[in-house]
Design a protein around this motif. Sequence first.
Motif: not given
Length: 461
Positions: A125-131
């Motif tokens: 699993v690989a993810s990138a998030s921005i807020e």
Amino acid sequence: MAIASLLAGCTVGPNYHVPDKAMAKSPSANRPFISGQEAAFDQAPLPDHWWRLYNDSRLDGYVQEALAANTDLRAADANLRRASEVVREVEAGRTVQTKLEAAAFGADVGGYTLTVPLDLSYSAVASASIEYPLDLAGGIRRGIEAAKDNREAVEAARDQVRVTIAAAVTRNYADVCSANLTLAATRHVLDIQTQTLSSITRLFKGGRGTAFDVTRARTAADKSAAAIPEIEAARQASLYELGALMGRAPADYPKELESCIVPPKLGQPLPIGDGTALIRRRPDIRASERQLAAATAGIGVQMSKLYPQVALAGSAGLANSLSNFFTGPSFGGYAGPLISWAFPNRKLIHAQIAEAGATADAASAKFDGTVIEALRQTETALDAYAREIQHDEALDQARNDAEKSTEQANKLFRYGRTDVLNVLTAQANLAEAEAALAQSRATLIDRQVNVFLALGGGWEE
């Protein structure tokens, strides 16, 4: 989202200003000092580096060294740096927040009872998030405001340390010189008493006196001699204290000051300004006012919790078995608003708002109290200094009279026109007058420093 749109650009909570009824705005606080009308004072503004009014380069050097090396001031500087980093930390809350995550794991298919080889399955699993927080109600902005106000309060507290250090250096410098002046006066009286003891002893041996006369004369001399060690100890304590203020070990105290016999002296009336200048200048008043501003901003921080917390967010990632990791079905993501709202628990939020309001009320009372105390300290210091000048003038006249009386008694005694008791009484009066005058001269400088300390000068860079 409709509520969030209505809140856009709002900052809830009261906007800070110095309260109209604050003591700092009172006409009675912003006026010339009641005790400052004496001839010893000048209504001119207090200079930033007031100790330079003494025109003593050595004193100026000691103060500058202390302001550069004092351990309390170093700690205050560190506290200020920490408060500055807190501001940066709170400001970071309104910037884009990013997050990267990755994980890989394997699992076997089957069970431990199987005799066949394990069939392992590997996934990743690989993810990138921005807020990005929109801060529609202004809670973050109020938090930043409170952090900046607190930083300015810490800066004012640091400045108060500078004021205290400058005053302490000047006070101990003067104490050393005054102690030497007292020593000189005490030794002068001791010399007179020793000469008298010698004369009485010769008369006794010649049959013209009594052993009682000799004993009384020796007692007076012994009493004066006994005062010397105490004065020397006080002088040494001031030297050690001065060295500590300058960040030195006790062995490195300023030995060149040991022989100082001329205390610092002002050649002009003390410039004191007025109440308005005092309120602007005193660091403790500034610190208290900034604490009130921070407490007021804290009300807005709590009020912002009544409204939805909205952020724009997005995420993209991969999740699949290793063999199919980069295929189309592996990709996923989202983009849109994130909304959180503590609507069901509004009683808690209202309690927190009321708590913040009470904190602001307490800060307001402390602000008024700090102004009142600053004015009280200043009026008291001014009056004490003016009264000490009068006291010193009276003691100077008493010393002169006692010296003249001693000379007259000695002359009469040499010609046999008075007895030894009158001589000893006159010398005792001179000893007391010399000691009282020397103490008054030291107290006079101490009162000067108290005035400068009350006025809150000396923190400016």
